[in-house]
Design an enzyme around this catalytic site. Structure first.
Site, PDB file in Angstrom:
ATOM      1  N   HIS A  75      -3.307   6.845   3.804  1.00 14.40           N
ATOM      2  CA  HIS A  75      -3.742   5.600   3.181  1.00 14.40           C
ATOM      3  C   HIS A  75      -5.086   5.193   3.789  1.00 14.40           C
ATOM      4  O   HIS A  75      -5.298   5.313   4.993  1.00 14.40           O
ATOM      5  CB  HIS A  75      -2.685   4.517   3.426  1.00 14.40           C
ATOM      6  CG  HIS A  75      -3.125   3.161   2.973  1.00 14.40           C
ATOM      7  ND1 HIS A  75      -3.675   2.964   1.729  1.00 14.40           N
ATOM      8  CD2 HIS A  75      -3.137   1.955   3.599  1.00 14.40           C
ATOM      9  CE1 HIS A  75      -3.998   1.686   1.607  1.00 14.40           C
ATOM     10  NE2 HIS A  75      -3.678   1.058   2.719  1.00 14.40           N
ATOM     11  N   ASN A  90     -10.193  -0.379   0.957  1.00 14.25           N
ATOM     12  CA  ASN A  90      -8.737  -0.225   0.848  1.00 14.25           C
ATOM     13  C   ASN A  90      -8.309  -0.635  -0.567  1.00 14.25           C
ATOM     14  O   ASN A  90      -8.438  -1.794  -0.937  1.00 14.25           O
ATOM     15  CB  ASN A  90      -8.098  -1.122   1.919  1.00 14.25           C
ATOM     16  CG  ASN A  90      -6.581  -1.094   1.903  1.00 14.25           C
ATOM     17  OD1 ASN A  90      -5.959  -0.575   0.974  1.00 14.25           O
ATOM     18  ND2 ASN A  90      -5.981  -1.678   2.931  1.00 14.25           N
ATOM     19  N   CYS A 138       0.813  -1.224   0.000  1.00 14.91           N
ATOM     20  CA  CYS A 138       0.000   0.000   0.000  1.00 14.91           C
ATOM     21  C   CYS A 138       0.844   1.270   0.000  1.00 14.91           C
ATOM     22  O   CYS A 138       0.310   2.361  -0.208  1.00 14.91           O
ATOM     23  CB  CYS A 138      -0.925   0.003   1.209  1.00 14.91           C
ATOM     24  SG  CYS A 138      -1.910  -1.484   1.327  1.00 14.91           S
TER      25      CYS A 138
HETATM   26  O1  UT7 Z   1      -3.457  -1.572   3.808  1.00 14.99           O
HETATM   27  C1  UT7 Z   1      -2.745  -2.101   4.878  1.00 14.99           C
HETATM   28  C2  UT7 Z   1      -3.241  -3.412   5.281  1.00 14.99           C
HETATM   29  N1  UT7 Z   1      -4.394  -3.557   6.055  1.00 14.99           N
HETATM   30  C3  UT7 Z   1      -4.767  -2.915   7.183  1.00 14.99           C
HETATM   31  O2  UT7 Z   1      -4.323  -1.859   7.504  1.00 14.99           O
HETATM   32  C4  UT7 Z   1      -5.779  -3.594   8.035  1.00 14.99           C
HETATM   33  C5  UT7 Z   1      -5.482  -3.408   9.499  1.00 14.99           C
HETATM   34  N2  UT7 Z   1      -6.415  -4.158  10.360  1.00 14.99           N
HETATM   35  C6  UT7 Z   1      -7.720  -3.885  10.464  1.00 14.99           C
HETATM   36  O3  UT7 Z   1      -8.232  -2.983   9.827  1.00 14.99           O
HETATM   37  C7  UT7 Z   1      -8.521  -4.663  11.488  1.00 14.99           C
HETATM   38  O4  UT7 Z   1      -7.652  -5.467  12.235  1.00 14.99           O
HETATM   39  C8  UT7 Z   1      -9.622  -5.561  10.843  1.00 14.99           C
HETATM   40  C9  UT7 Z   1     -10.730  -4.692  10.305  1.00 14.99           C
HETATM   41  C10 UT7 Z   1      -9.042  -6.432   9.768  1.00 14.99           C
HETATM   42  C11 UT7 Z   1     -10.240  -6.447  11.921  1.00 14.99           C
HETATM   43  O5  UT7 Z   1     -10.768  -5.671  12.970  1.00 14.99           O
HETATM   44  P1  UT7 Z   1     -10.430  -6.013  14.481  1.00 14.99           P
HETATM   45  O6  UT7 Z   1     -11.169  -5.068  15.304  1.00 14.99           O
HETATM   46  O7  UT7 Z   1      -8.920  -6.036  14.604  1.00 14.99           O
HETATM   47  O8  UT7 Z   1     -11.057  -7.432  14.636  1.00 14.99           O
HETATM   48  P2  UT7 Z   1     -10.342  -8.798  15.072  1.00 14.99           P
HETATM   49  O9  UT7 Z   1      -9.495  -9.318  13.971  1.00 14.99           O
HETATM   50  O10 UT7 Z   1      -9.710  -8.593  16.406  1.00 14.99           O
HETATM   51  O11 UT7 Z   1     -11.588  -9.750  15.226  1.00 14.99           O
HETATM   52  C12 UT7 Z   1     -12.572  -9.540  16.250  1.00 14.99           C
HETATM   53  C13 UT7 Z   1     -13.679 -10.551  16.029  1.00 14.99           C
HETATM   54  C14 UT7 Z   1     -13.184 -11.967  15.804  1.00 14.99           C
HETATM   55  O12 UT7 Z   1     -14.084 -12.860  16.427  1.00 14.99           O
HETATM   56  P3  UT7 Z   1     -13.697 -13.524  17.854  1.00 14.99           P
HETATM   57  O13 UT7 Z   1     -12.419 -14.270  17.583  1.00 14.99           O
HETATM   58  O14 UT7 Z   1     -13.517 -12.374  18.780  1.00 14.99           O
HETATM   59  O15 UT7 Z   1     -14.876 -14.388  18.115  1.00 14.99           O
HETATM   60  C15 UT7 Z   1     -13.311 -12.156  14.317  1.00 14.99           C
HETATM   61  O16 UT7 Z   1     -13.517 -13.497  13.933  1.00 14.99           O
HETATM   62  O17 UT7 Z   1     -14.424 -10.196  14.875  1.00 14.99           O
HETATM   63  C16 UT7 Z   1     -14.523 -11.337  14.009  1.00 14.99           C
HETATM   64  N3  UT7 Z   1     -14.581 -10.855  12.640  1.00 14.99           N
HETATM   65  C17 UT7 Z   1     -15.731 -10.520  12.038  1.00 14.99           C
HETATM   66  N4  UT7 Z   1     -17.002 -10.528  12.446  1.00 14.99           N
HETATM   67  C18 UT7 Z   1     -17.934 -10.117  11.577  1.00 14.99           C
HETATM   68  C19 UT7 Z   1     -13.551 -10.662  11.774  1.00 14.99           C
HETATM   69  N5  UT7 Z   1     -14.026 -10.211  10.604  1.00 14.99           N
HETATM   70  C20 UT7 Z   1     -15.374 -10.121  10.734  1.00 14.99           C
HETATM   71  C21 UT7 Z   1     -16.397  -9.731   9.879  1.00 14.99           C
HETATM   72  N6  UT7 Z   1     -17.664  -9.733  10.342  1.00 14.99           N
HETATM   73  N7  UT7 Z   1     -16.166  -9.306   8.613  1.00 14.99           N
END
Ligand code: UT7
Length: 329
Positions: free
Chosen positions: A254, A284, A114
């Site tokens: 970004h 993104n 990115c």
């Molecule tokens: O361009 C550069 C690259 N990318 C980034 O900059 C992305 C950086 N990261 C993020 O934006 C965030 O980490 C995400 C949006 C990807 C995820 O958000 P988060 O608040 O960090 O969620 P998490 O990964 O800690 O997951 C929390 C929960 C999990 O469930 P459990 O394990 O707590 O039961 C996930 O399985 O949310 C669940 N989850 C979802 N639930 C509903 C993950 N994705 C989804 C979804 N819908 N789409």
């Protein structure tokens, strides 16, 4: 002699087809509420099966040429930043060179995740300052929909397709790119990868059946990295330009996650009206996020000549990059 290099043409393109959070909730276990609350994204644009990265890169490039009143023959160099090239080789930049008929240009791709567009601006600027080139076309273009795992709810909700381009050339002294800060940390490379299809894991029945040709990301760790690095790289770039946070007129970060942008606004003490956000519409778009945002902000007259504009990117590699511009258009 101090040569100043600035953006003299800018253009972007996003595909027409929008995929909403509701649409995604029909294919993976997610909801509009979760996606909006955790990311700020509401929809993203997606190309059709027959459209490749070079197609949308070409559209953005032609718009930048038109905006810059530049003919393709005047371009000395084309740099395409992408993680979704049409193929391993030839480079997407060479394919774009052919389609826009930039017959005098050297052309190559860069793979910086990115952060690619910011790196591309920095490379192009260096060639102009060295006296090697006069006009460089820098493009950030991605068709991430082609490498997303549409079964993985933690990544498929995030990404979209798009392209942005600009022309770099000499500008009035004191305007244009004032400073840059680029960096990488290969130790974090495993946090965001597309594992197969290269020399380490060539395409095979196993790689395809194990779904290794799609994006794998440790979202939580990338999030922490982003929040940490934005503040540092932004301050480093400002220091190199001998400016401070209060000098920033406009911030184009970004577009990965609204919570990351909000954290940056807090750390950099920037109010909403100075910050461009369009990830709600596009998600993104990796290397295309910043040029598309910059083009939109410019066309909406949110940036005017003389404004100090800060660009900050971070992504796979891990990589990061910031540029401070004094807007010369
Ligand atoms: O361009 C550069 C690259 N990318 C980034 O900059 C992305 C950086 N990261 C993020 O934006 C965030 O980490 C995400 C949006 C990807 C995820 O958000 P988060 O608040 O960090 O969620 P998490 O990964 O800690 O997951 C929390 C929960 C999990 O469930 P459990 O394990 O707590 O039961 C996930 O399985 O949310 C669940 N989850 C979802 N639930 C509903 C993950 N994705 C989804 C979804 N819908 N789409």
């Amino acid at each position: 002699m101090n040569i100043s290099v600035g953006l003299t043409g800018i253009g972007s393109y996003v595909p027409d087809k929008a995929v909403t959070n509701e649409d995604l909730s029909r294919i993976v276990d997610t909801s509009n509420e979760w996606i909006v609350e955790r990311t700020g994204i509401r929809e993203r644009r997606i190309v059709d099966y027959y459209t490749s990265t070079s197609d949308i890169a070409t559209k953005a490039a032609l718009r930048a040429l038109e905006d810059g009143n530049t003919s393709p023959e005047e371009i000395d160099m084309i740099i395409v930043a992408t993680v979704t090239p049409d193929m391993s080789f030839p480079s997407t930049a060479c394919i774009v060179q052919k389609s826009i008929r930039a017959v005098n240009a050297a052309a190559f791709d860069i793979s910086v995740g990115c952060s690619g567009f910011v790196y591309g601006l920095s490379i192009g600027m260096s060639f102009i300052k060295a006296g090697v080139c006069r006009k460089v076309l820098v493009i950030g273009a991605e068709t991430l929909s082609k490498i997303v795992d549409w079964q993985d709810r933690s990544t498929c909700i995030l990404f979209g397709d798009g392209a942005g381009a600009c022309i770099l050339e000499r500008c009035e002294e004191g305007y244009g790119i004032l400073s840059q800060d680029l960096g990488s940390d290969g130790n974090g490379g495993n946090l965001l990868t597309l594992p197969a299809g290269g020399s380490k894991l060539p395409a095979s029945y196993e790689t395809v059946s194990n779904n290794l040709h799609t994006i794998k990301m440790d979202g939580r760790e990338v999030f922490k990295f982003a929040v940490r690095v934005i503040e540092k790289t932004a301050n480093d770039a400002l220091e190199k330009a001998q400016l401070s946070l209060k000098d920033i007129d406009f911030f184009v970060p970004h577009q990965a996650n609204l919570r990351i942008i909000q954290s940056a606004m807090k750390k950099l003490d920037l109010k909403q009206d100075k910050v461009y956000v369009n990830l709600d519409k596009y998600g993104n778009m990796s290397s295309a996020s910043i040029p598309v945002a910059l083009d939109e902000a410019y066309r909406k007259s949110m940036i005017k000549r003389g404004d100090v504009v800060l660009l900050v990117a971070f992504g796979a590699g891990l990589t990061w990059g910031s540029l401070v511009l004094k807007w010369n258009k």
